[in-house]
Design an enzyme around this catalytic site. Structure first.
Site, PDB file in Angstrom:
ATOM      1  N   SER A 201       0.827  -1.213   0.000  1.00  0.00           N
ATOM      2  CA  SER A 201       0.000   0.000   0.000  1.00  0.00           C
ATOM      3  C   SER A 201       0.855   1.255   0.000  1.00  0.00           C
ATOM      4  O   SER A 201       0.328   2.354  -0.023  1.00  0.00           O
ATOM      5  CB  SER A 201      -0.939   0.009   1.217  1.00  0.00           C
ATOM      6  OG  SER A 201      -0.195  -0.025   2.415  1.00  0.00           O
TER       7      SER A 201
ATOM      8  N   HIS B  39     -38.938  24.842 -10.832  1.00  0.00           N
ATOM      9  CA  HIS B  39     -39.167  23.904 -11.950  1.00  0.00           C
ATOM     10  C   HIS B  39     -38.455  24.374 -13.222  1.00  0.00           C
ATOM     11  O   HIS B  39     -38.900  24.075 -14.328  1.00  0.00           O
ATOM     12  CB  HIS B  39     -40.667  23.744 -12.258  1.00  0.00           C
ATOM     13  CG  HIS B  39     -41.512  23.505 -11.047  1.00  0.00           C
ATOM     14  ND1 HIS B  39     -41.818  22.242 -10.592  1.00  0.00           N
ATOM     15  CD2 HIS B  39     -42.070  24.378 -10.164  1.00  0.00           C
ATOM     16  CE1 HIS B  39     -42.558  22.346  -9.502  1.00  0.00           C
ATOM     17  NE2 HIS B  39     -42.712  23.633  -9.206  1.00  0.00           N
TER      18      HIS B  39
ATOM     19  N   SER C 219     -13.901  24.143 -29.310  1.00  0.00           N
ATOM     20  CA  SER C 219     -14.170  22.821 -29.872  1.00  0.00           C
ATOM     21  C   SER C 219     -13.096  22.516 -30.913  1.00  0.00           C
ATOM     22  O   SER C 219     -12.621  23.420 -31.604  1.00  0.00           O
ATOM     23  CB  SER C 219     -15.560  22.821 -30.512  1.00  0.00           C
ATOM     24  OG  SER C 219     -15.617  21.874 -31.557  1.00  0.00           O
TER      25      SER C 219
ATOM     26  N   LYS D 293     -17.455  27.559 -31.059  1.00  0.00           N
ATOM     27  CA  LYS D 293     -17.802  27.102 -29.712  1.00  0.00           C
ATOM     28  C   LYS D 293     -16.943  27.711 -28.616  1.00  0.00           C
ATOM     29  O   LYS D 293     -15.766  27.959 -28.784  1.00  0.00           O
ATOM     30  CB  LYS D 293     -17.681  25.566 -29.637  1.00  0.00           C
ATOM     31  CG  LYS D 293     -18.783  24.808 -30.326  1.00  0.00           C
ATOM     32  CD  LYS D 293     -20.160  25.086 -29.784  1.00  0.00           C
ATOM     33  CE  LYS D 293     -20.416  24.439 -28.450  1.00  0.00           C
ATOM     34  NZ  LYS D 293     -20.499  22.974 -28.523  1.00  0.00           N
TER      35      LYS D 293
ATOM     36  N   GLU E   1     -18.580  22.109 -16.069  1.00  0.00           N
ATOM     37  CA  GLU E   1     -19.067  20.755 -16.385  1.00  0.00           C
ATOM     38  C   GLU E   1     -18.245  19.690 -15.670  1.00  0.00           C
ATOM     39  O   GLU E   1     -18.784  18.732 -15.106  1.00  0.00           O
ATOM     40  CB  GLU E   1     -18.994  20.506 -17.895  1.00  0.00           C
ATOM     41  CG  GLU E   1     -19.978  21.328 -18.694  1.00  0.00           C
ATOM     42  CD  GLU E   1     -19.673  21.223 -20.173  1.00  0.00           C
ATOM     43  OE1 GLU E   1     -20.142  20.269 -20.816  1.00  0.00           O
ATOM     44  OE2 GLU E   1     -18.918  22.077 -20.693  1.00  0.00           O
TER      45      GLU E   1
ATOM     46  N   GLN F 231      -7.381  -1.241   4.742  1.00  0.00           N
ATOM     47  CA  GLN F 231      -6.364  -0.583   3.913  1.00  0.00           C
ATOM     48  C   GLN F 231      -7.014   0.080   2.703  1.00  0.00           C
ATOM     49  O   GLN F 231      -6.539   1.097   2.220  1.00  0.00           O
ATOM     50  CB  GLN F 231      -5.325  -1.621   3.473  1.00  0.00           C
ATOM     51  CG  GLN F 231      -4.192  -1.058   2.654  1.00  0.00           C
ATOM     52  CD  GLN F 231      -3.090  -2.085   2.456  1.00  0.00           C
ATOM     53  OE1 GLN F 231      -2.399  -2.462   3.385  1.00  0.00           O
ATOM     54  NE2 GLN F 231      -2.925  -2.570   1.236  1.00  0.00           N
TER      55      GLN F 231
HETATM   56  N1  ARG Z   1      -1.104  -1.155   5.456  1.00  0.00           N
HETATM   57  C1  ARG Z   1      -2.020  -1.496   6.500  1.00  0.00           C
HETATM   58  C2  ARG Z   1      -3.279  -0.601   6.378  1.00  0.00           C
HETATM   59  O1  ARG Z   1      -3.196   0.397   5.740  1.00  0.00           O
HETATM   60  C3  ARG Z   1      -1.405  -1.248   7.829  1.00  0.00           C
HETATM   61  C4  ARG Z   1      -1.904  -2.112   8.910  1.00  0.00           C
HETATM   62  C5  ARG Z   1      -1.511  -3.509   8.686  1.00  0.00           C
HETATM   63  N2  ARG Z   1      -1.874  -4.323   9.783  1.00  0.00           N
HETATM   64  C6  ARG Z   1      -1.833  -5.653   9.726  1.00  0.00           C
HETATM   65  N3  ARG Z   1      -2.195  -6.270  10.778  1.00  0.00           N
HETATM   66  N4  ARG Z   1      -1.485  -6.273   8.630  1.00  0.00           N
HETATM   67  O2  ARG Z   1      -4.311  -0.917   6.906  1.00  0.00           O
END
Ligand code: ARG
Length: 486
Positions: free
Chosen positions: A27, A159, A286, A292, A299, A331
């Site tokens: 992550s 409306h 455009s 345009k 938008e 996560q």
């Molecule tokens: N990367 C994990 C998260 O964002 C951190 C916590 C991980 N904990 C675990 N017990 N694997 O949630």
């Protein structure tokens, strides 16, 4: 003793993590955004471990020095994030341990579960405050427009049919009100976010003598009297993401307000309405049609609201039916939070700039508001002043409108004889309401109505609110600079 498999949790494993697992579970490509908060957390945790006699002075000083250096390298973009180290927490810890052996003691009494919960709360508190600042920018842009051209008369709609005359300022002030409620919602979210999970461990605290009050205070989780604010239940603390839901919900509703404003602006910029002109630098052309000029910012801002709502629903669905306490699903809760914050912040900034470059076209607004039928209700009110029950008055004016449509004459040009046939009081009521719209507006005197004097007062009220809040935020900025340099 180092494991061959994974230096953090590899002790009980005989095989290294598969590359597919690593790619799937990492992550850091996303949560490196909470790196600064993670360092702050670690600094506070280390200070507390030292105070409790768990870290020696030497160990603490070394951890602090190296964390500060790592922090600098993160801010300058020098630190290289390694996906094989999974997340931001393990990246920082492993970098620290590479620099000082004491780093291996930092995780004492701590889990990534209470760590990530605390980091995210700190990030939300910071970001929510900065979004409130961006909402202020939008309010300021709308207010300046109201001051510039707010006295223009235009039709108000229900409306999407012309209803009654209003002032442009009244319409713009309506959005300032909505945005003010958004600020309130962010503040509210901050209030409930302000309780420190650190010390909750993986799910059940720790057997070590941690001082949770100390870390909470260090991290600014305090009430108005400086007393530490702690989460009360360790299971709840590591699995709670209500603050993220509230944050996303505040973002989504603010997005909806912006989207409604943008819908008005898109309509007003059409040749059919032609009420406003957006500056060339804030419109697009455009690739095919040379004539345009498109209101793309408005938008896209309207379109991006879909993401804001989607992010909220995304997290709600992730949380639904999660058993206590921490589950890895959590996560997945971070990317929507980061995406909404960035989307909303960019949208608010670009829209504020566009509004500074948008002008209303007085003649077109006023021509559309000069339709006498917009005063039909005012005529009915005049009949009421002469004692006619409103339901009857409504019918009488309805008949007058039908006559004028059938005979192709304006409501105020119905011959007196004909008007009298509809109701003997109608000619008087017609002449009493047959005033320029601005004069008619003066009769609308209750709080919240578009009486030009009241609208002027509202503009002044907002001027004061926005001026005092900009003073407040610049003094907070000065204060935070002083704290940091200390
Ligand atoms: N990367 C994990 C998260 O964002 C951190 C916590 C991980 N904990 C675990 N017990 N694997 O949630």
């Amino acid at each position: 003793m180092k494991s061959r498999t994974n230096s953090t949790w590899g002790g009980r494993f005989s095989q290294a993590p598969d590359q597919l697992l690593r790619d799937f579970t990492e992550s850091v490509s996303c949560d490196s955004r909470i790196a600064v908060q993670d360092i702050l957390c670690s600094l506070a945790h280390a200070a507390m471990l030292h105070k409790q006699g768990i870290l020696t002075r030497k160990e603490y000083t070394s951890i602090r020095k190296h964390l500060q250096n790592i922090h600098k390298e993160i801010v300058s973009g020098k630190l290289v994030w390694k996906t094989e180290l999974e997340d931001v927490h393990m990246n920082i810890e492993s970098e620290l341990t590479r620099r000082t052996a004491a780093g291996a003691k930092l995780h004492t009494g701590r889990s990534r579960n209470d760590q990530v919960a605390t980091d995210l709360k700190l990030w939300i508190l910071d970001t929510s405050a900065s979004l409130r600042g961006h909402i202020r920018l939008m309010q300021t842009a709308l207010l300046l427009w109201a001051q510039r051209q707010g006295h223009f008369i235009m039709p108000g709609y229900t409306h999407l049919q012309r209803a009654q005359p209003i002032l442009l300022a009244h319409h713009l002030l309506a959005y300032i009100e909505m945005l003010q409620r958004d600020i309130g919602r962010f503040l509210d979210c901050e209030k409930r976010t302000r309780s420190c999970p650190l010390g909750s461990g993986a799910l059940a605290g720790s057997t070590l003598p941690l001082d949770r009050n100390h870390t909470a205070k260090e991290l600014g989780f305090i009430d108005s009297n400086g007393r530490p604010l702690l989460t009360a239940n360790s299971l709840d603390a590591v699995s709670d993401r209500d603050h993220a839901v509230e944050f996303l919900s505040a973002c989504a509703l603010c997005g909806i307000h912006i989207s409604r404003l943008c819908e008005d602006l898109v309509l007003w910029s059409t040749s059919e309405f032609c009420f406003i002109r957006i500056g060339d630098a804030f419109t697009t052309g455009s690739s095919l049609m040379p004539q345009k000029k498109n209101p793309d910012i408005a938008e896209l801002a309207r379109g991006k609201t879909g993401r804001l709502i989607g992010n909220l629903v995304n997290l709600l669905v992730t949380l639904k039916a999660l058993p206590l306490s921490y589950n890895r699903d959590l996560q997945e809760g971070k990317p929507p939070v980061f995406d909404s914050a960035e989307t909303l912040s960019r949208t608010l900034q670009v829209l504020a700039a566009m509004i500074h470059n948008t002008n209303a076209i007085q003649s077109n607004c006023e021509a559309a508001a000069s339709d006498p039928l917009l005063l039909a209700t005012d005529v009915a009110d005049e009949l009421v002043r002469h004692g006619v029950p409103f339901r009857d008055a409504h019918h009488i004016v309805g008949a007058a409108v039908a006559y004028s449509e059938k005979n192709n004459c304006s409501l105020f040009n119905i011959p007196e004889q004909e008007a009298k046939k509809i109701s003997p009081l109608l000619p008087k009521a017609l002449s009493a309401a047959n005033k320029p719209p601005k004069q008619q507006l003066k009769k609308r005197n209750m709080p919240g109505a578009p009486n030009p004097e009241l609208v002027k007062k509202e503009i002044l009220r907002w001027q004061k609110i926005l001026a005092s809040s900009s003073k407040e935020s610049s003094s907070t900025l000065r204060a935070s600079h002083t704290t940091r340099s200390n």
